[in-house]
Design a protein around this motif. Structure first.
Motif, PDB file in Angstrom:
ATOM      1  N   UNK A  35       0.832  -1.209   0.000  1.00 18.75           N
ATOM      2  CA  UNK A  35       0.000   0.000   0.000  1.00 18.75           C
ATOM      3  C   UNK A  35       0.862   1.253   0.000  1.00 18.75           C
ATOM      4  N   UNK A  36       1.948   1.224   0.791  1.00 20.01           N
ATOM      5  CA  UNK A  36       2.821   2.383   0.841  1.00 20.01           C
ATOM      6  C   UNK A  36       3.445   2.700  -0.507  1.00 20.01           C
ATOM      7  N   UNK A  37       3.795   1.660  -1.267  1.00 21.32           N
ATOM      8  CA  UNK A  37       4.397   1.864  -2.583  1.00 21.32           C
ATOM      9  C   UNK A  37       3.409   2.493  -3.559  1.00 21.32           C
ATOM     10  N   UNK A  38       2.129   2.227  -3.385  1.00 24.46           N
ATOM     11  CA  UNK A  38       1.110   2.742  -4.308  1.00 24.46           C
ATOM     12  C   UNK A  38       0.455   4.026  -3.828  1.00 24.46           C
ATOM     13  N   UNK A  39       0.277   4.160  -2.530  1.00 25.87           N
ATOM     14  CA  UNK A  39      -0.424   5.325  -1.997  1.00 25.87           C
ATOM     15  C   UNK A  39       0.520   6.368  -1.417  1.00 25.87           C
ATOM     16  N   UNK A  40       1.785   6.002  -1.281  1.00 24.20           N
ATOM     17  CA  UNK A  40       2.765   6.943  -0.767  1.00 24.20           C
ATOM     18  C   UNK A  40       2.793   6.979   0.756  1.00 24.20           C
ATOM     19  N   UNK A  41       3.818   7.609   1.275  1.00 24.75           N
ATOM     20  CA  UNK A  41       3.956   7.773   2.725  1.00 24.75           C
ATOM     21  C   UNK A  41       3.325   9.095   3.142  1.00 24.75           C
ATOM     22  N   UNK A  42       2.438   9.029   4.149  1.00 24.66           N
ATOM     23  CA  UNK A  42       1.791  10.228   4.684  1.00 24.66           C
ATOM     24  C   UNK A  42       1.898  10.188   6.201  1.00 24.66           C
ATOM     25  N   UNK A  43       3.005  10.634   6.744  1.00 25.89           N
ATOM     26  CA  UNK A  43       3.173  10.589   8.199  1.00 25.89           C
ATOM     27  C   UNK A  43       2.061  11.344   8.916  1.00 25.89           C
ATOM     28  N   UNK A  44       1.620  10.769  10.022  1.00 29.04           N
ATOM     29  CA  UNK A  44       0.558  11.383  10.807  1.00 29.04           C
ATOM     30  C   UNK A  44       0.592  10.850  12.224  1.00 29.04           C
ATOM     31  N   UNK A  45      -0.271  11.370  13.097  1.00 23.58           N
ATOM     32  CA  UNK A  45      -0.218  10.994  14.512  1.00 23.58           C
ATOM     33  C   UNK A  45      -0.989   9.712  14.826  1.00 23.58           C
ATOM     34  N   UNK A  46      -0.463   8.993  15.805  1.00 24.38           N
ATOM     35  CA  UNK A  46      -1.215   7.921  16.448  1.00 24.38           C
ATOM     36  C   UNK A  46      -1.629   8.458  17.811  1.00 24.38           C
ATOM     37  N   UNK A  47      -2.934   8.474  18.072  1.00 23.76           N
ATOM     38  CA  UNK A  47      -3.443   9.073  19.306  1.00 23.76           C
ATOM     39  C   UNK A  47      -4.285   8.058  20.069  1.00 23.76           C
ATOM     40  N   UNK A  90      -8.508   9.752  23.853  1.00 28.55           N
ATOM     41  CA  UNK A  90      -8.660  11.082  24.433  1.00 28.55           C
ATOM     42  C   UNK A  90      -7.868  12.132  23.655  1.00 28.55           C
ATOM     43  N   UNK A  91      -7.187  11.705  22.590  1.00 33.31           N
ATOM     44  CA  UNK A  91      -6.471  12.647  21.746  1.00 33.31           C
ATOM     45  C   UNK A  91      -5.013  12.824  22.050  1.00 33.31           C
ATOM     46  N   UNK A  92      -4.452  12.135  23.047  1.00 33.00           N
ATOM     47  CA  UNK A  92      -3.042  12.251  23.370  1.00 33.00           C
ATOM     48  C   UNK A  92      -2.206  11.571  22.292  1.00 33.00           C
ATOM     49  N   UNK A  93      -1.191  12.262  21.800  1.00 31.17           N
ATOM     50  CA  UNK A  93      -0.324  11.709  20.762  1.00 31.17           C
ATOM     51  C   UNK A  93       0.613  10.685  21.387  1.00 31.17           C
ATOM     52  N   UNK A  94       0.595   9.467  20.825  1.00 28.67           N
ATOM     53  CA  UNK A  94       1.405   8.364  21.353  1.00 28.67           C
ATOM     54  C   UNK A  94       2.516   7.933  20.412  1.00 28.67           C
ATOM     55  N   UNK A  96      -8.163  13.024   8.168  1.00 31.53           N
ATOM     56  CA  UNK A  96      -7.216  13.725   9.031  1.00 31.53           C
ATOM     57  C   UNK A  96      -5.892  12.975   9.146  1.00 31.53           C
ATOM     58  N   UNK A  97      -5.819  11.798   8.514  1.00 29.05           N
ATOM     59  CA  UNK A  97      -4.631  10.946   8.542  1.00 29.05           C
ATOM     60  C   UNK A  97      -4.238  10.597   9.980  1.00 29.05           C
ATOM     61  N   UNK A  98      -5.242  10.177  10.760  1.00 27.67           N
ATOM     62  CA  UNK A  98      -5.042   9.868  12.177  1.00 27.67           C
ATOM     63  C   UNK A  98      -5.392   8.417  12.455  1.00 27.67           C
ATOM     64  N   UNK A  99      -4.571   7.763  13.271  1.00 28.20           N
ATOM     65  CA  UNK A  99      -4.849   6.413  13.748  1.00 28.20           C
ATOM     66  C   UNK A  99      -5.143   6.506  15.243  1.00 28.20           C
ATOM     67  N   UNK A 100      -6.278   5.950  15.654  1.00 23.77           N
ATOM     68  CA  UNK A 100      -6.693   5.992  17.059  1.00 23.77           C
ATOM     69  C   UNK A 100      -6.508   4.610  17.668  1.00 23.77           C
ATOM     70  N   UNK A 101      -5.838   4.543  18.815  1.00 30.12           N
ATOM     71  CA  UNK A 101      -5.636   3.277  19.505  1.00 30.12           C
ATOM     72  C   UNK A 101      -6.281   3.341  20.884  1.00 30.12           C
TER      73      UNK A 101
END
Length: 367
Positions: free
Chosen positions: A215-227, A230-234, A272-277
């Motif tokens: 997927x990364x090879x086709x869609x590219x790298x888009x760095x973003x936050x893992x939160x 409650x929204x805290x960046x991890x 928003x390119x966000x991953x929530x854990x």
């Protein structure tokens, strides 16, 4: 009956073609060339649809004494399966390419071409059963139902849950009443060189199994936050499209949880390119909503009791399903289950019978 036997080059489709011939049908073997780099040889047990596989299929056809052809459907496969797979992940959904291949390729493009050439049906090596039962409407005498295979360890009725009534009428699955060890024994007795050939598995067009890398090879790298919830960046990720609900491995979190508990992906937002854990308990849902409804027979009306399955070899869960018109499905599960992601398919069962399927559009919890 004139039948096209879809021959992948594996042991299952080889025995399926042989059994159709034994049943007295006029059989023609067809190998679907789906890989655009067809010269590539199989690198592992994961891949399929290569030059090697086409050669294996041809040798089986020669042994059976049936005509054999290679039909090039690589362009159609790329558009309807490969590109669709990437687009679904880019939109934050988790698709099942095997269902899409059966819907768009094997029982649409292949079946349509076979019928146009004067054939009556298509036979494949899927582990499932077609059962003829009296038609309650009395119009046709009998109707065909799709049921689970005898060998539950190999049952593939889930990935066939996209077939319609009309497609079932033109489909044969000769292996549904047999276990995989019996199929390999039969292949050896018939003298097929593919009797010991390993099964392909996972996603056939990602031969090395590295879905995130593909997927990364086709869609590219888009760095973003893992939160957290409650929204805290991890931590940071390389693209929300590389994650799916329920995932635990490969998160690379920099902030450990205070209680030492495991964390899972509970949501992805590609806008928003966000991953929530979050903790495991946030994964549990007991309501599934779906669209893109496909019925393997008459569509149910109102509320019906069903078994709901959301993975190819996953557990069946007791549930109540409600169909709202032609486009919406709501499934109320008796108990909460984990890891339900948009883009997956929920396949509904009545006992061993496949009722139909829907693409999951959302999930939640009852109050």
């Amino acid at each position: 009956m004139r039948v096209v036997a879809a021959m992948s080059g594996g042991v299952d489709s080889a025995v399926a073609a042989a059994r159709m011939l034994d049943a007295g049908h006029e059989v023609v073997g067809v190998h679907l060339a789906l890989a655009q780099s067809a010269a590539t040889l199989r690198e592992s047990a994961r891949g399929c649809c290569t030059i090697e596989d086409a050669g294996d299929a041809r040798r089986v056809a020669d042994r059976l004494g049936i005509p054999f052809y290679v039909w090039d459907m690589a362009e159609r496969f790329k558009a309807d399966v490969v590109d669709d797979f990437a687009a679904e992940y880019a939109a934050g959904r988790t698709p099942n390419p095997c269902l899409r291949c059966n819907e768009k390729i094997k029982f649409s493009a292949l079946l349509d071409k076979a019928l146009a050439l004067g054939f009556d049906a298509v036979a494949t090596g899927h582990y499932a059963q077609v059962v003829e039962v009296p038609d309650p409407a009395g119009r046709q005498g009998v109707r065909r139902e799709l049921h689970r295979a005898v060998d539950m360890a190999k049952d593939q009725s889930y990935v066939l849950g996209v077939l319609t009534d009309g497609q079932l009428a033109r489909a044969f699955f000769p292996l549904g009443d047999t276990t995989k060890p019996q199929i390999r024994l039969e292949a050896r007795e018939r003298g097929f060189a593919v009797a010991k050939k390993p099964d392909s598995h996972d996603i056939c067009f990602i031969a090395d199994g590295d879905t995130r890398g593909w997927l990364g090879a086709r869609l590219g790298q888009r760095p973003g936050p893992i939160v957290d919830h409650e929204g805290q960046v991890l931590g940071e990720h390389g693209g929300a499209h590389g994650y799916t609900v329920g995932q635990r491995r490969g998160l690379g979190l920099k902030v450990p949880p205070a209680d030492g508990s495991k964390r899972y992906v509970v949501a992805t937002d590609t806008r928003s390119n966000t991953v929530v854990v979050g903790p495991e308990e946030l994964l549990g849902v007991d309501v599934i909503e779906g669209d893109h409804l496909r019925w393997c027979g008459p569509a149910p009306t109102g509320e019906v009791r069903v078994g709901a399955q959301i993975r190819a070899h996953g557990q069946e869960h007791p549930a109540t399903a409600r169909v709202d018109g032609e486009h919406r499905l709501t499934v109320h599960l008796d108990e909460r289950i984990r890891g339900v992601a948009p883009g997956q398919s929920v396949v509904l069962y009545d006992g061993t019978r496949v009722v139909g399927s829907s693409t999951i559009s959302g999930s939640g919890r009852r109050a």
